[in-house]
Design a protein around this motif. Structure first.
Motif, PDB file in Angstrom:
ATOM      1  N   LEU A  58       0.851  -1.266   0.067  1.00 30.82           N
ATOM      2  CA  LEU A  58       0.014  -0.110  -0.034  1.00 30.82           C
ATOM      3  C   LEU A  58       0.929   1.319   0.034  1.00 30.82           C
ATOM      4  O   LEU A  58       0.513   2.146  -0.722  1.00 30.82           O
ATOM      5  CB  LEU A  58      -1.078  -0.009   0.992  1.00 30.82           C
ATOM      6  CG  LEU A  58      -2.219  -0.970   1.188  1.00 30.82           C
ATOM      7  CD1 LEU A  58      -2.721  -1.017   2.366  1.00 30.82           C
ATOM      8  CD2 LEU A  58      -2.945  -0.710   0.002  1.00 30.82           C
ATOM      9  N   VAL A  59       2.023   1.176   0.559  1.00 25.63           N
ATOM     10  CA  VAL A  59       2.840   2.320   0.666  1.00 25.63           C
ATOM     11  C   VAL A  59       3.372   2.587  -0.654  1.00 25.63           C
ATOM     12  O   VAL A  59       3.485   3.732  -1.136  1.00 25.63           O
ATOM     13  CB  VAL A  59       3.953   2.113   1.980  1.00 25.63           C
ATOM     14  CG1 VAL A  59       4.991   3.016   1.523  1.00 25.63           C
ATOM     15  CG2 VAL A  59       3.722   2.132   3.376  1.00 25.63           C
ATOM     16  N   THR A  60       3.755   1.640  -1.064  1.00 27.75           N
ATOM     17  CA  THR A  60       4.596   1.724  -2.570  1.00 27.75           C
ATOM     18  C   THR A  60       3.384   2.136  -3.611  1.00 27.75           C
ATOM     19  O   THR A  60       4.016   3.026  -4.360  1.00 27.75           O
ATOM     20  CB  THR A  60       5.112   0.394  -2.864  1.00 27.75           C
ATOM     21  OG1 THR A  60       6.098  -0.106  -2.004  1.00 27.75           O
ATOM     22  CG2 THR A  60       5.770   0.450  -4.386  1.00 27.75           C
ATOM     23  N   ALA A  61       2.539   1.568  -3.558  1.00 26.26           N
ATOM     24  CA  ALA A  61       1.365   1.932  -4.436  1.00 26.26           C
ATOM     25  C   ALA A  61       0.830   3.526  -4.303  1.00 26.26           C
ATOM     26  O   ALA A  61       0.858   4.414  -5.275  1.00 26.26           O
ATOM     27  CB  ALA A  61       0.139   1.194  -4.208  1.00 26.26           C
ATOM     28  N   ALA A  62       0.869   3.954  -2.987  1.00 23.17           N
ATOM     29  CA  ALA A  62       0.590   5.374  -2.580  1.00 23.17           C
ATOM     30  C   ALA A  62       1.388   6.373  -3.210  1.00 23.17           C
ATOM     31  O   ALA A  62       1.240   7.584  -3.388  1.00 23.17           O
ATOM     32  CB  ALA A  62       0.470   5.502  -1.262  1.00 23.17           C
ATOM     33  N   THR A  63       2.861   5.980  -3.295  1.00 24.63           N
ATOM     34  CA  THR A  63       3.739   6.981  -3.751  1.00 24.63           C
ATOM     35  C   THR A  63       3.745   7.404  -5.411  1.00 24.63           C
ATOM     36  O   THR A  63       4.286   8.340  -5.751  1.00 24.63           O
ATOM     37  CB  THR A  63       5.198   6.231  -3.585  1.00 24.63           C
ATOM     38  OG1 THR A  63       5.482   5.188  -4.405  1.00 24.63           O
ATOM     39  CG2 THR A  63       5.629   5.925  -2.104  1.00 24.63           C
ATOM     40  N   LEU A  80      -7.273   7.385   3.936  1.00 17.58           N
ATOM     41  CA  LEU A  80      -7.188   8.253   5.176  1.00 17.58           C
ATOM     42  C   LEU A  80      -6.765   9.532   4.942  1.00 17.58           C
ATOM     43  O   LEU A  80      -7.747  10.521   5.754  1.00 17.58           O
ATOM     44  CB  LEU A  80      -5.999   7.631   6.024  1.00 17.58           C
ATOM     45  CG  LEU A  80      -5.901   6.166   6.057  1.00 17.58           C
ATOM     46  CD1 LEU A  80      -4.843   5.621   6.738  1.00 17.58           C
ATOM     47  CD2 LEU A  80      -7.249   5.861   7.339  1.00 17.58           C
ATOM     48  N   LEU A  81      -6.437  10.283   3.917  1.00 11.99           N
ATOM     49  CA  LEU A  81      -6.378  11.364   3.671  1.00 11.99           C
ATOM     50  C   LEU A  81      -7.289  12.141   3.214  1.00 11.99           C
ATOM     51  O   LEU A  81      -7.631  13.341   3.376  1.00 11.99           O
ATOM     52  CB  LEU A  81      -5.065  11.491   2.311  1.00 11.99           C
ATOM     53  CG  LEU A  81      -3.709  11.724   2.639  1.00 11.99           C
ATOM     54  CD1 LEU A  81      -2.891  11.963   1.343  1.00 11.99           C
ATOM     55  CD2 LEU A  81      -3.379  12.590   3.597  1.00 11.99           C
ATOM     56  N   ASP A  82      -8.267  11.220   2.592  1.00 10.66           N
ATOM     57  CA  ASP A  82      -9.669  11.737   2.239  1.00 10.66           C
ATOM     58  C   ASP A  82     -10.269  11.911   3.176  1.00 10.66           C
ATOM     59  O   ASP A  82     -10.977  13.037   3.483  1.00 10.66           O
ATOM     60  CB  ASP A  82     -10.320  10.742   1.196  1.00 10.66           C
ATOM     61  CG  ASP A  82      -9.835  10.544  -0.103  1.00 10.66           C
ATOM     62  OD1 ASP A  82      -9.100  11.656  -0.678  1.00 10.66           O
ATOM     63  OD2 ASP A  82     -10.080   9.776  -0.667  1.00 10.66           O
ATOM     64  N   ASP A  83     -10.220  11.084   4.309  1.00  7.76           N
ATOM     65  CA  ASP A  83     -10.953  11.407   5.846  1.00  7.76           C
ATOM     66  C   ASP A  83     -10.522  12.771   6.163  1.00  7.76           C
ATOM     67  O   ASP A  83     -11.201  13.381   6.675  1.00  7.76           O
ATOM     68  CB  ASP A  83     -10.715  10.080   6.545  1.00  7.76           C
ATOM     69  CG  ASP A  83     -11.349   8.932   6.371  1.00  7.76           C
ATOM     70  OD1 ASP A  83     -12.345   8.968   5.448  1.00  7.76           O
ATOM     71  OD2 ASP A  83     -11.242   7.790   6.833  1.00  7.76           O
ATOM     72  N   ILE A  84      -9.093  13.005   6.202  1.00 10.05           N
ATOM     73  CA  ILE A  84      -8.676  14.194   6.808  1.00 10.05           C
ATOM     74  C   ILE A  84      -9.147  15.397   6.181  1.00 10.05           C
ATOM     75  O   ILE A  84      -9.640  16.371   6.569  1.00 10.05           O
ATOM     76  CB  ILE A  84      -7.267  14.106   6.719  1.00 10.05           C
ATOM     77  CG1 ILE A  84      -6.383  13.127   7.685  1.00 10.05           C
ATOM     78  CG2 ILE A  84      -6.542  15.506   7.160  1.00 10.05           C
ATOM     79  CD1 ILE A  84      -5.080  12.934   7.438  1.00 10.05           C
ATOM     80  N   GLY A 118      -2.820   1.786  10.467  1.00 11.67           N
ATOM     81  CA  GLY A 118      -3.328   2.997   9.651  1.00 11.67           C
ATOM     82  C   GLY A 118      -2.358   4.013   9.491  1.00 11.67           C
ATOM     83  O   GLY A 118      -2.053   4.465   8.421  1.00 11.67           O
ATOM     84  N   SER A 119      -1.934   4.381  10.937  1.00 12.00           N
ATOM     85  CA  SER A 119      -1.191   5.635  10.704  1.00 12.00           C
ATOM     86  C   SER A 119       0.090   5.363  10.236  1.00 12.00           C
ATOM     87  O   SER A 119       0.671   6.180   9.708  1.00 12.00           O
ATOM     88  CB  SER A 119      -1.135   6.101  12.228  1.00 12.00           C
ATOM     89  OG  SER A 119      -0.590   5.370  13.193  1.00 12.00           O
ATOM     90  N   ALA A 120       0.724   4.118  10.413  1.00  9.76           N
ATOM     91  CA  ALA A 120       2.136   3.654   9.935  1.00  9.76           C
ATOM     92  C   ALA A 120       2.086   3.744   8.534  1.00  9.76           C
ATOM     93  O   ALA A 120       2.872   4.097   7.986  1.00  9.76           O
ATOM     94  CB  ALA A 120       2.208   2.345  10.600  1.00  9.76           C
ATOM     95  N   VAL A 121       0.991   3.112   8.065  1.00  7.92           N
ATOM     96  CA  VAL A 121       1.013   3.068   6.561  1.00  7.92           C
ATOM     97  C   VAL A 121       0.751   4.523   5.704  1.00  7.92           C
ATOM     98  O   VAL A 121       1.455   4.778   4.893  1.00  7.92           O
ATOM     99  CB  VAL A 121      -0.143   2.231   5.913  1.00  7.92           C
ATOM    100  CG1 VAL A 121      -0.466   2.431   4.458  1.00  7.92           C
ATOM    101  CG2 VAL A 121      -0.025   0.708   6.115  1.00  7.92           C
ATOM    102  N   LEU A 122       0.109   5.382   6.454  1.00  5.59           N
ATOM    103  CA  LEU A 122       0.127   6.845   5.854  1.00  5.59           C
ATOM    104  C   LEU A 122       1.300   7.292   6.082  1.00  5.59           C
ATOM    105  O   LEU A 122       1.818   8.301   5.305  1.00  5.59           O
ATOM    106  CB  LEU A 122      -1.264   7.397   6.788  1.00  5.59           C
ATOM    107  CG  LEU A 122      -1.472   9.022   6.184  1.00  5.59           C
ATOM    108  CD1 LEU A 122      -1.581   9.016   4.626  1.00  5.59           C
ATOM    109  CD2 LEU A 122      -2.581   9.566   6.888  1.00  5.59           C
TER     110      LEU A 122
END
Length: 141
Positions: free
Chosen positions: A25-30, A84-88, A100-104
């Motif tokens: 998920l981290v890799t894809a999010a970059t 999570l960014l959308d929630d923020i 969740g916080s670690a992934v973000l």
């Protein structure tokens, strides 16, 4: 973006599976332009271009918007960073457990070139069907 990842299982194999999902998920999010731009905006406010200052800026921003909630019983849920960014953006905060916080945090950091890794901080004996055998983890930057 509304998909939740869930894992059932116990022991080290389940922990390894959860950590691998988190890393994916981290890799894809970059590669997510919105997430990358958010991270760039945040590190622009850092004290310097030093990666330690950039990591501190990301962490401080995330910490101010984080509310801890436990996973459902017998599941290890891992939520994509964009959700999570959308929630923020929508409500000013996100609710998740430590993974969740670690992934973000990992996604934000890596999208601006700050390396990250996950560290299982606390382990406990399996207590339920889906207990993945860790009770806390964090992102090291």
């Amino acid at each position: 973006m509304r998909v939740l990842w869930s894992h059932l299982g116990t022991g080290d194999a389940a922990t390894t599976q959860t950590l691998a999902t988190m890393r994916a998920l981290v890799t894809a999010a970059t590669r997510d332009p919105y997430l990358v731009q958010t991270a760039r905006n945040l590190v622009a406010r850092a004290a310097s271009r030093d990666p330690a200052d950039q990591a501190a800026a990301l962490y401080a921003w995330l910490k101010a918007r984080y509310r801890f909630v436990k996973d459902p019983l017998d599941y290890e849920l891992v939520v994509p960073p964009r959700r999570l960014l959308d929630d923020i953006r929508r409500q000013g905060f996100f609710q998740e457990d430590c993974d969740g916080s670690a992934v973000l945090l990992g996604a934000l950091a890596e999208s601006v070139g700050v390396p990250s890794r996950f560290h299982v901080y606390s382990r406990r004996p399996p207590q339920g069907v889906g207990d993945s055998k860790f009770s806390h983890l964090l992102t090291e930057l």
